[in-house]
Design an enzyme around this catalytic site. Sequence first.
Site, mmCIF file in Angstrom:
data_model
loop_
_atom_site.group_PDB
_atom_site.id
_atom_site.type_symbol
_atom_site.label_atom_id
_atom_site.label_comp_id
_atom_site.label_asym_id
_atom_site.label_seq_id
_atom_site.Cartn_x
_atom_site.Cartn_y
_atom_site.Cartn_z
ATOM 1 N N SER A 1 4.696 1.324 1.693
ATOM 2 C CA SER A 1 3.903 0.272 1.055
ATOM 3 C C SER A 1 4.134 -1.056 1.756
ATOM 4 C CB SER A 1 4.286 0.134 -0.419
ATOM 5 O OG SER A 1 5.568 -0.473 -0.543
ATOM 6 N N CYS A 2 3.270 -2.031 1.441
ATOM 7 C CA CYS A 2 3.432 -3.363 2.026
ATOM 8 C C CYS A 2 4.768 -3.970 1.604
ATOM 9 C CB CYS A 2 2.276 -4.269 1.613
ATOM 10 S SG CYS A 2 1.990 -4.354 -0.172
ATOM 11 N N THR A 3 5.170 -3.731 0.362
ATOM 12 C CA THR A 3 6.420 -4.305 -0.136
ATOM 13 C C THR A 3 7.633 -3.649 0.512
ATOM 14 O OG1 THR A 3 5.332 -4.841 -2.233
ATOM 15 C CG2 THR A 3 7.744 -4.845 -2.217
ATOM 16 N N ARG B 1 -9.904 -2.870 1.118
ATOM 17 C CA ARG B 1 -9.176 -3.996 1.700
ATOM 18 C C ARG B 1 -8.378 -3.582 2.937
ATOM 19 N NH1 ARG B 1 -11.028 -8.183 1.649
ATOM 20 N NH2 ARG B 1 -9.091 -9.297 2.012
ATOM 21 N N ASN C 1 0.541 -9.251 2.394
ATOM 22 C CA ASN C 1 0.496 -7.848 1.986
ATOM 23 C C ASN C 1 -0.733 -7.113 2.499
ATOM 24 O OD1 ASN C 1 -0.055 -9.843 -0.430
ATOM 25 N ND2 ASN C 1 -1.479 -8.133 -0.717
ATOM 26 N N THR D 1 -4.456 -7.064 -6.384
ATOM 27 C CA THR D 1 -5.025 -5.986 -5.564
ATOM 28 C C THR D 1 -6.243 -5.400 -6.269
ATOM 29 O OG1 THR D 1 -3.550 -4.321 -6.521
ATOM 30 C CG2 THR D 1 -2.809 -5.404 -4.501
#
Length: 340
Positions: A156-158, A16, A321, A187
């Site tokens: 991370s995306c978060t 992804r 995300n 995910t």
Amino acid sequence: MGSTGKIKIGINGFGRIGRLVARVALQRDDIELVAVNDPFISTESLTSLFKYDSVHGQWKKHEVKVKDEKTLLFGEKHVAVFGCRNPEEIPWGEVGAEYVVESTGVFTDKDKAAAHLKGGAKKVVISAPSKDAPMFVVGVNEHEYKSDLTIVSNASCTTNCLAPLAKVINDRFGIVEGLMTTVHSITATQKTVDGPSNKDWRGGRAAGFNIIPSSTGAAKAVGKVLPVLNGKLTGMCFRVPTQDVSVVDLTVKLEKSATYGEIKAAIKEESEGKLKGILGYTEDDVVSTDFIGDSRSSIFDAKAGIALNDNFVKLVSWYDNEWGYSSRVIDLIVHMDSTA
């Protein structure tokens, strides 16, 4: 930077994030994608997965086709395709890839990621948190990057969503302590139907049918990119049955008293100033799908937050995300190259 004046990159792991980093790169004039490596999918499959995306739609910028087993054509642009299992075997040097995006999710510590250097890469950006590589969040601490660093993490995306918001709040009002919850889309590591999951039994349950409580190190990681907040934040995650876009709920105790209106004004000001393009601000009545394809790291939802009093507040911020994070990977590479 290559002879074309563009920064040449390679991508290891065409999942992804790998595919979306490629999409971001191919839309920019300052980046040249020269190679991808993935030992688990054929060149034909890789092409189809890139071209057709259930979330982000069909790739229409230019035609994508297979020239041969080891070459993809994006329009007239040749991109080498490798199928090496071990990073040290990937011939990045042969194609001139200076920066490698390590997006397999496997080689996330410094020693493992450093194997890319043996193949001729000069720098490696890990598209995941790392236990020992320095972590950078664009808009928060990328200015601390030094050119002698060869292996870095984009966190991370978060963490990319939470850190800019936490920075603004701490800079303006001070954070005594806080708890974060991220309501996070599915995910690739999750299961389509119930199955075994050795470390996390809940994580083995069907992703499309459950709200799944999970752990996350994203809030604690903010303390690594913003040391002033070290030990002040922690959090958890709910995995929910949506394909993309997640949302952070940050509940904090403030040092300085502030009305919710003052907090909104501070975030809006920063979103239009130093953090423009990283931190967003909206007063619209939005839902998650409204942020698919949003390249910003964190979009503050002014109407969704709430204050208990002038020292205790809940803040809500959205993030794609996938796309937002992939955009920051490229931004970090551009920043690194500018300080070389």
